[in-house]
Design an enzyme around this catalytic site. Structure first.
Site, PDB file in Angstrom:
ATOM      1  N   ASP A 141       0.839  -1.189   0.000  1.00 37.79           N
ATOM      2  CA  ASP A 141       0.000   0.000   0.000  1.00 37.79           C
ATOM      3  C   ASP A 141       0.880   1.247   0.000  1.00 37.79           C
ATOM      4  O   ASP A 141       2.083   1.183   0.261  1.00 37.79           O
ATOM      5  CB  ASP A 141      -0.895   0.037   1.247  1.00 37.79           C
ATOM      6  CG  ASP A 141      -1.947  -1.051   1.248  1.00 37.79           C
ATOM      7  OD1 ASP A 141      -2.465  -1.378   0.165  1.00 37.79           O
ATOM      8  OD2 ASP A 141      -2.242  -1.585   2.332  1.00 37.79           O
ATOM      9  N   ASP A 143       1.181   4.388   2.184  1.00 35.03           N
ATOM     10  CA  ASP A 143       0.727   4.889   3.484  1.00 35.03           C
ATOM     11  C   ASP A 143       0.934   6.397   3.558  1.00 35.03           C
ATOM     12  O   ASP A 143       2.077   6.871   3.547  1.00 35.03           O
ATOM     13  CB  ASP A 143       1.498   4.197   4.603  1.00 35.03           C
ATOM     14  CG  ASP A 143       1.217   2.710   4.651  1.00 35.03           C
ATOM     15  OD1 ASP A 143       0.035   2.332   4.744  1.00 35.03           O
ATOM     16  OD2 ASP A 143       2.182   1.920   4.588  1.00 35.03           O
TER      17      ASP A 143
END
Length: 233
Positions: A141, A143
């Protein structure tokens, strides 16, 4: 100011303290980190940590074979902190991201700059930028930290994040002026759930459930109409 995700550099004695606070099989990794003058990352204090200590983390790249991620918890005296920086701005990390992410990241960076906000990055993309080591994987991901200063900036920034999440694997937190951090996806869900919904708010002292209205009160309304609208919530 020391906050979660802050980047921390140590004095020489601080590195010795860090090494002494860790398990023996972490020694090589800590020494390599020191030799490369890489930062550690501030984390929430351990329950038994002394008031004059800093709790820090060192996250290693995923193991090439097992794909496991090792995180090493460290402690040092506050006096051994040489330098504190905020997490990297998103613009500093774009060139280290996969090419398929770069146009959308640049667009999000520009859009947030247009509302006066600077998105900051932690996690795998930040570590890959800081170290040049391979932290990102196909399942990683992005972040992001978004710290709004006004109600308008909060609402407009959330809209931009939601739009960008249609193209990018975004994750991360909203950080309010009081230091509380809420997962921005949880915040978006709470906005649709009604007055009884609470969100999990983290800071350097712990975790607790809070009403979104409590957190919104920390932000500045930018106009009389915004103030009236907020009072009506």
């Amino acid at each position: 100011m020391l906050a979660r995700h802050s980047l921390i550099w140590l004095h020489p004695e601080g590195w010795r303290e860090a090494e002494a606070s860790a398990a023996a099989d972490c020694t090589d990794a800590i020494r390599q980190w020191r030799q490369a003058d890489r930062p550690l990352v501030a984390r929430r204090p351990d329950a038994d940590a002394a008031d004059d200590s800093c709790c820090l983390g060192l996250a290693l790249p995923p193991d090439p074979e097992s794909k496991s991620k090792r995180r090493i918890g460290l402690r040092v005296s506050r006096s051994q902190v040489r330098r504190i920086d905020a997490p990297l701005a998103i613009g500093q990390t774009i060139g280290y991201a996969p090419q398929s992410w770069q146009p959308a990241l640049a667009r999000l960076d520009g859009q947030c700059g247009g509302i006066g906000a600077t998105l900051r990055v932690f996690g795998s993309l930040a570590l890959q930028t800081l170290t040049g080591l391979p932290y990102l994987t196909p399942s990683s991901d992005i972040d992001l930290l978004f710290a709004p200063v006004s109600l308008r900036q909060l609402d407009e920034g959330m809209r931009l994040l939601a739009e960008a999440a249609e193209q990018l694997p975004l994750d991360g937190e909203l950080v309010f002026p009081g230091g509380q951090a809420v997962a921005w996806k949880e915040w978006a869900n709470a906005a649709c759930a009604g007055d009884g919904m609470r969100v999990l708010a983290k800071d350097m002292h712990g975790v607790r459930l809070m009403k979104p209205a409590e957190l919104r009160m920390q932000l500045e309304p930018e106009s009389k109409s915004e103030l009236e609208a907020e009072a009506a919530r």
